[in-house]
Write an enzyme that holds these catalytic residues in place. Structure first.
Site, PDB file in Angstrom:
ATOM      1  CG  HIS A  61      -1.888  -1.364   1.315  1.00 45.55           C
ATOM      2  ND1 HIS A  61      -1.798  -1.475   2.713  1.00 45.55           N
ATOM      3  CD2 HIS A  61      -2.331  -2.001   0.383  1.00 45.55           C
ATOM      4  CE1 HIS A  61      -3.062  -2.907   2.607  1.00 45.55           C
ATOM      5  NE2 HIS A  61      -2.925  -2.663   1.663  1.00 45.55           N
ATOM      6  CE  LYS A  70       1.446   3.802   5.996  1.00 47.97           C
ATOM      7  NZ  LYS A  70       1.090   2.195   4.809  1.00 47.97           N
ATOM      8  CE1 TYR A 130       0.010   2.118   9.364  1.00 45.50           C
ATOM      9  CE2 TYR A 130      -0.051  -0.637  10.787  1.00 45.50           C
ATOM     10  CZ  TYR A 130      -0.369   0.927   9.374  1.00 45.50           C
ATOM     11  OH  TYR A 130      -2.062   0.927   8.581  1.00 45.50           O
ATOM     12  CG  ASP A 169      -4.261  -5.816  -0.551  1.00 45.36           C
ATOM     13  OD1 ASP A 169      -3.868  -4.565  -0.230  1.00 45.36           O
ATOM     14  OD2 ASP A 169      -3.577  -5.931   1.105  1.00 45.36           O
TER      15      ASP A 169
END
Length: 184
Positions: A61, A70, A130, A169
């Site tokens: 992503h 991130k 995260y 996905d």
């Protein structure tokens, strides 16, 4: 905290110093001044937490608008975490790096803006946390197929079985058709 630049030097593996005894442990997981010295002057605006079962693959992503950096870690279980360089002007454009993150090794991975990100759960289950440098922007989110042959990511698939992925996905773009960052 020990900071190690990986094969793509903007991606940094962080290993905290852990102080433990028979009662448990203590570790510092983030310090702004050290992070800035080794990774850059970024501000985090959102924290996320996911739980997944073994064989789950999330990614690859990224957000074309409002790109997110991130800082990722695993607090339960183990994952294979991957960052793919999508910065067209980068000497490592189209390359990937991966690291095993686990509750046991307590390592963190810095994935800067300009990268696609994904992870695969190798343990029975995993909790993945995260910090993000920008807010989630679903209108500009893009997914690249996890099994893209150009990227040839070496996922450590459990029993070599096809991973469990979301519909989004599964419908990810091939790397050759994905939008990339012209300047970042």
């Amino acid at each position: 905290m020990h900071f190690e630049k990986l094969a793509i030097s903007d991606v940094v593996l962080m290993t905290p110093q852990v102080f433990g005894d028979e009662r448990g442990f203590f570790m510092e997981t983030f310090r702004q001044s050290e992070f800035e010295a080794y990774c850059g002057a970024y501000t985090f605006v959102q924290d996320n937490h996911s739980k997944s079962i073994q064989g789950t693959l999330r990614g690859l992503h990224y957000q074309l608008e409002k790109p997110q950096g991130k800082l990722v870690r695993v607090t339960r279980g183990e994952v294979f975490d991957v960052a793919v360089d999508l910065r067209k002007s980068s000497p490592t454009f189209g390359q990937w790096v991966g690291a095993i993150l686990s509750a046991e090794n307590k390592q963190l991975l810095w994935v800067p803006p300009g990268f696609a990100h994904g992870f695969y759960v190798t343990s029975k289950e995993a909790e993945f946390q995260y910090k993000c440098t920008d807010y989630y922007h679903p209108e500009s989110e893009i997914c690249i197929r996890w099994d893209d042959p150009t990227l040839a990511i070496e996922w450590p698939l459990v029993r070599e079985s096809v991973p469990s992925v979301s519909r989004k996905d599964a419908e990810g773009l091939p790397f050759a058709a994905a939008h990339v960052y012209q300047a970042i």
